[in-house]
Design an enzyme around this catalytic site. Structure first.
Site, mmCIF file in Angstrom:
data_model
loop_
_atom_site.group_PDB
_atom_site.id
_atom_site.type_symbol
_atom_site.label_atom_id
_atom_site.label_comp_id
_atom_site.label_asym_id
_atom_site.label_seq_id
_atom_site.Cartn_x
_atom_site.Cartn_y
_atom_site.Cartn_z
ATOM 1 N N HIS A 1 -5.790 43.729 37.858
ATOM 2 C CA HIS A 1 -5.828 42.831 39.018
ATOM 3 C C HIS A 1 -4.461 42.178 39.192
ATOM 4 C CE1 HIS A 1 -10.413 42.081 39.652
ATOM 5 N NE2 HIS A 1 -10.119 43.353 39.456
ATOM 6 N N TYR B 1 -12.495 31.917 42.225
ATOM 7 C CA TYR B 1 -12.883 30.640 41.616
ATOM 8 C C TYR B 1 -13.126 29.692 42.782
ATOM 9 C CZ TYR B 1 -11.048 32.289 37.102
ATOM 10 O OH TYR B 1 -10.817 32.999 35.936
ATOM 11 N N PRO C 1 -14.438 27.833 29.929
ATOM 12 C CA PRO C 1 -14.120 29.197 30.364
ATOM 13 C C PRO C 1 -13.336 29.305 31.674
ATOM 14 C CG PRO C 1 -16.447 28.729 30.712
ATOM 15 C CD PRO C 1 -15.887 27.551 29.995
ATOM 16 N N LYS D 1 -9.401 31.722 29.040
ATOM 17 C CA LYS D 1 -8.385 31.689 27.985
ATOM 18 C C LYS D 1 -8.934 31.889 26.575
ATOM 19 C CE LYS D 1 -4.858 31.407 30.490
ATOM 20 N NZ LYS D 1 -4.814 32.784 30.943
ATOM 21 N N TYR E 1 -2.177 31.680 34.335
ATOM 22 C CA TYR E 1 -3.335 32.578 34.441
ATOM 23 C C TYR E 1 -3.033 33.943 33.808
ATOM 24 C CZ TYR E 1 -7.639 34.540 36.295
ATOM 25 O OH TYR E 1 -8.887 35.120 36.407
HETATM 26 C C1 PHB Z 1 -16.134 36.584 33.294
HETATM 27 O O1 PHB Z 1 -15.933 37.622 33.930
HETATM 28 O O2 PHB Z 1 -17.120 36.455 32.554
HETATM 29 C C2 PHB Z 1 -15.173 35.467 33.430
HETATM 30 C C3 PHB Z 1 -14.028 35.665 34.188
HETATM 31 C C4 PHB Z 1 -13.131 34.624 34.354
HETATM 32 C C5 PHB Z 1 -13.381 33.410 33.762
HETATM 33 C C6 PHB Z 1 -14.514 33.218 32.977
HETATM 34 C C7 PHB Z 1 -15.415 34.255 32.814
HETATM 35 O O3 PHB Z 1 -12.509 32.390 33.951
#
Ligand code: PHB
Ligand code: APR
Length: 397
Positions: A80, A209, A301, A305, A392
């Site tokens: 990505h 997000y 989460p 990280k 990120y």
């Molecule tokens: C996930 O795909 O489970 C996932 C992706 C990004 C995050 C947290 C979890 O920040």
């Protein structure tokens, strides 16, 4: 599944915990000619049934390649080069590659990483003892540490040069360090994430997000046909009260209308609630015991990280141990400081992303305006976008 292996009485590095941290360390050390034994409390099937996050930084991708465990990831993982932030009805795409001078992330589940590491360990004949009960670590601050554990009703003892505590947040390694030596720092957030995994195509080709009046939501994925979604929930929620229909309806209400309109829903494969916490232990070393991964720190989460931080710990620890056996102990001596310097930066980023994107009713109207201002600033400033993107994709090791 490999045949049960005899457990030796001695090894160079004893590793407690067969999650991603322990397996990666074992694999990297073995490839450098250093002998390890991994003690894992659970069965392999149990470890591989845990669903965790799925975004790998470039540093972790490189480490998996160095470990010889990247072939499937390179074939099936999704690279990505962008990520989206949604705020109420607004959307902002961050071009990660453009903002960071070409860096990207790899979308590939932690469960798959763990399965690949097990396969790599098996291929090299690595010793992993599953269902090792009552692991206890002894004389970790002396010259001759050892571990004891029980398996099938028998007690075993393994002597070693060093012990790596890779046994997660609830493990025994951190608890072995005397309380007057350890400092812990903790922030518990007043909400959790309710997550769902489903065999439906993702709503977007990149992660979103989203911060909404109703709370935070995340649209993630495991493949072109498997999606992972989360919504912010109260800590009192019970997963049994969430039918699939109720989840999909709530998710749609947490997303901008144009995204919600494209959601493809279907039966869940997994559904769970996880609390959010920031936690750091200092130091990450006591005598001949070294902590790594979730045994030493937890991040919320938001920003993905956790696994990546485990990987950077393992980078510092594996190089420190390899150099030590080649006659230079500097890396091992400075492990705790080097790892913690990066840990705290990832803690800051994860805390910031969490604070920016979740609903905190107790922060009132002023808090909500600060979040809106944060989004507007991000939208208008390349410097702000570059800062988010730099963190990120992962800070350098
Ligand atoms: C996930 O795909 O489970 C996932 C992706 C990004 C995050 C947290 C979890 O920040
Ligand atoms: N004895 C032996 N093994 C143990 C013990 C014990 N007393 N306690 C825990 N374990 C095992 C657990 O069963 C688990 O398999 O240690 C392993 C720890 O694995 P994880 O919890 O996955 O931690 P880690 O390997 O550090 O992985 C990094 O970062 O944010 C997270 O989701 C991310 O789990 C990932 C983690």
């Amino acid at each position: 599944m490999s045949a049960p292996m005899p457990c030796p009485a001695k090894t160079q590095v004893l590793i407690v915990g067969g999650g991603p941290s322990g397996l990666l360390l074992s694999q990297l050390l073995h490839r450098a000619g250093i002998d390890t034994v991994v003690l894992e409390r659970r069965s392999r099937d149990y470890v591989l049934s845990r669903i965790r996050a799925g975004v790998l930084e470039q540093g972790m991708v490189d480490l998996l390649r160095r470990a010889g465990a990247a072939e499937r990831m390179d074939r099936e993982g999704l690279v990505h080069d962008g990520v989206e932030i949604a705020f109420e009805e607004d959307r902002l795409r961050l071009d990660l590659a453009d903002l960071t001078g070409g860096k990207t992330v790899m979308v590939y589940g932690q469960t798959e990483v763990t399965a690949d590491l097990y396969a790599a360990r098996d291929a090299m004949g690595g010793v992993i003892v599953h269902e090792a009960e009552n692991v206890a670590l002894h004389d970790v601050d002396g010259d001759a540490p050892y571990a004891t554990f029980e398996k099938n009703g028998e007690t075993h003892r393994i002597a070693c040069d060093f012990i790596a505590g890779c046994d997660g947040f609830h493990g025994v390694a951190r608890q072995t360090i005397p309380a007057d030596v350890l400092k812990t720092f903790e922030l518990v957030y007043p909400f959790g994430w309710l997550g769902i995994l489903a065999d439906v195509p993702p709503v977007n080709d990149e992660l979103i997000y989203a911060c909404h009046d109703k709370g935070f939501a995340l649209c993630s994925m495991r493949s072109q046909t498997r999606s992972r979604y989360y919504i912010q929930c109260s800590l009192e929620e019970k997963v049994e009260d969430w039918s699939d229909d109720r989840f999909w309806e709530a998710l749609a209400a947490h997303l901008p209308a144009d995204v919600a309109g494209k959601l493809v829903t279907g039966p869940s494969i997994e559904k769970s609630i996880a609390p959010l916490r920031s936690f750091v232990t200092e130091p990450m070393r006591h005598g001949r015991l070294f902590l790594a991964g979730d045994a030493a720190h937890i991040v919320p989460p938001t920003g993905a990280k956790g696994l990546n931080l485990a990987a950077s710990d393992i980078h510092y620890l594996s190089t420190g141990l390899i150099d030590h056996y080649r006659g230079d102990s500097t890396g091992l001596e400075t492990y705790s400081q080097r790892a913690l310097a990066r840990v705290w930066k990832a803690e800051r980023f994860s805390w910031w992303m969490t604070t920016f994107l979740h609903r905190f009713p107790e922060k009132g109207a002023f808090g909500a305006r600060m979040q809106r201002a944060e989004f507007d600033y991000l939208k208008s400033s390349r410097a702000a976008q570059a800062s988010l993107a730099e963190n990120y994709v992962g800070l350098p090791y």
